[in-house]
Design an enzyme around this catalytic site. Structure first.
Site, mmCIF file in Angstrom:
data_model
loop_
_atom_site.group_PDB
_atom_site.id
_atom_site.type_symbol
_atom_site.label_atom_id
_atom_site.label_comp_id
_atom_site.label_asym_id
_atom_site.label_seq_id
_atom_site.Cartn_x
_atom_site.Cartn_y
_atom_site.Cartn_z
ATOM 1 C CG ASP A 232 -2.071 1.080 1.133
ATOM 2 O OD1 ASP A 232 -3.226 0.692 0.327
ATOM 3 O OD2 ASP A 232 -2.229 2.098 1.629
ATOM 4 C CE1 TYR A 378 -5.706 6.651 -0.284
ATOM 5 C CE2 TYR A 378 -5.337 7.420 1.969
ATOM 6 C CZ TYR A 378 -5.296 6.361 1.071
ATOM 7 O OH TYR A 378 -5.348 5.113 1.343
ATOM 8 C CG HIS A 435 -4.675 -4.036 -0.108
ATOM 9 N ND1 HIS A 435 -3.866 -3.403 -0.870
ATOM 10 C CD2 HIS A 435 -4.495 -2.957 0.884
ATOM 11 C CE1 HIS A 435 -3.522 -2.221 -0.748
ATOM 12 N NE2 HIS A 435 -3.853 -1.933 0.542
#
Length: 458
Positions: A232, A378, A435
């Site tokens: 990630d 982000y 993930h």
């Protein structure tokens, strides 16, 4: 007619030549950007700032009143809507199952918080100050290493995870094995703004700037050269570190390798139409046709758009509602682990994880009040200043390895990755797992990592 044909041939030739030339230009690597390794990210202007370089043990204990207040909040009646008939997790977290999770959190998990807190303390926690920020990390040294080569390893998490992801793989990495020549001294930090690490007070603190802090951390601990592993955001921070400081990166391994350069995007489009040129037939299930991939990303990336544009708005909502926080985070552990789990009434959450382990991760966000600051990454990463760094055009020259777990959100082909990871020596495919590989498939990821390091011959 003959003249027109000749004109068309010439025009087509010029077009192909231009395409080839532009393709070559797009493939060219650029030097790493010059980032200030001492840039101040704390509050205020930092004019009088003097860094405290001490590395101190850090107590992650939570005040009892915080736990008591959380229990009081979870005691409040839930105001939920019934899910639509026949709908499991397709519309998000199923409210019927949510009631069971909250009940477990309140009546089973929190009453044994001292036990869970002791578990989280099983590894040594430390804190040090870097560039104006207090950075938390776990530091685990191996024992009984006779006959084994000890390598320093920087282990990096992402969102919506935390250092909790690594609690099952760390003992494997730090315990000598008869099967492997290597054992690791693990440094696993909370990324700035995550968990117990202080968040930047200033704009512009993206993955590249985090990479600088992580490099400074390792150097402070006496590791001028080290191996990097991450998934990630940890994958991106780690690859940026390897690109910015090639002299320090012994090797780079990730379970979420990516490359978003223009050439990589073009290849993604082409491999949808001519797959045989980019990957072997047995790996076809890892690479969705572009239409299906786009639909999948659109369906599952709403959180990303929200956090990349208005992180503080959604962060405020989640900060003031522990039920909302748990719902938001745990829903990702369902769909990111396997997209098909959305068709299950319980989201498949306990197929790969225990509720205790999932709630440990939720608690780290809750007790450190870090959901808003974690989501700001982000917004920073998709900012103009980060895009202008063009980090995808900076080569990673260290030996690189990429492990793909089938149910992760998306995958890149070797052809895409080798444009960035120019010394890619290891590429694997696993038809199970998603993930959160370190948390879901720790033994598989550990074995893959060891095979990679052996190939790197460090």
């Amino acid at each position: 007619m003959g003249v027109m044909v000749r004109i068309l041939i010439v025009a087509a030739s010029l077009g192909v030549a231009a395409l080839v030339q532009n393709y070559r230009l797009m493939k060219q690597h650029i030097p790493p950007p010059k980032l200030d390794t001492k840039e101040y990210w704390g509050p205020g202007n930092g004019a009088d700032y003097k860094e405290n370089v001490a590395v101190k043990p850090f107590d992650i204990s939570v005040k009892p009143e915080i736990i008591q207040d959380l229990m009081s909040q979870l005691d409040r009646p839930l105001k939920l809507h019934e899910p639509l008939e026949g709908v499991a997790f397709e519309y998000g977290f199923n409210s019927n199952y949510l009631q069971k999770v909250i009940k477990y959190w309140r009546n089973d998990y929190l009453p044994k918080w001292s036990e869970r807190e002791s578990f989280l303390k099983k590894f040594n926690h430390f804190q040090t100050e870097i560039q104006g920020l207090k950075i938390h990390f776990m530091h685990i040294k191996p024992k009984n290493t006779q006959g084994k080569k000890v390598l320093p390893l920087l282990l990096l998490h992402g969102w919506p995870g935390s250092v909790r992801e690594f609690y099952d793989i760390i003992p494997l990495l730090t315990t000598p094995s008869e099967k492997h020549d290597y054992v690791y001294e693990v440094v696993s930090p909370s990324l700035p703004g995550y968990g117990w690490s202080q968040a930047s007070s200033k704009k512009g603190h993206g993955a590249a700037q985090m990479a600088v802090i992580m490099h400074n951390l390792m150097v402070r601990l006496g590791h001028n050269k080290f191996v990097i592993q991450g998934g990630d955001w940890g994958s991106m921070v780690g690859s940026h570190l390897a690109a910015l400081f090639p002299e320090s990166a012994l090797a780079y391994h990730s379970n979420m390798c990516s490359n978003s350069s223009p050439v990589s995007v073009l290849k993604m489009v082409f491999h949808s139409f001519i797959p045989s040129l980019f990957y072997e037939k047995q790996h076809a299930k890892f690479f969705k046709p572009i239409g299906e991939l786009f639909a999948h990303i659109m369906a599952e990336s709403g959180y990303m758009h929200l956090q990349a544009t208005k992180p503080d708005t959604i962060g405020t909502v989640l900060t003031h509602s522990p039920v909302g926080l748990a719902t938001y985070l745990l829903e990702k552990f369902s769909v990111f682990t396997d997209g098909e789990f959305k068709h299950l009434a319980d989201g498949g959450l306990t197929k790969r994880f225990t509720l205790d382990s999932l709630l440990d991760n939720v608690m780290i966000y809750y007790v450190t009040n870090s959901i808003t600051t974690s989501q700001r990454l982000y917004a920073e990463q998709f900012s103009k200043s980060q895009m202008e760094l063009q980090m995808d055009l900076v080569a990673v020259t260290a030996p690189s390895g990429c492990a793909r777990f089938l149910h992760d959100l998306a995958h890149s082909t070797d052809s895409q990755l080798k444009d960035k990871f120019v010394n890619m020596i290891h590429s694997t495919y696993y038809e199970d797992g998603g993930h959160f590989a370190a948390m879901e498939q720790p033994k598989v990821l550990y074995q893959d990592f060891q095979e990679f390091v052996k190939k790197a011959n460090l």
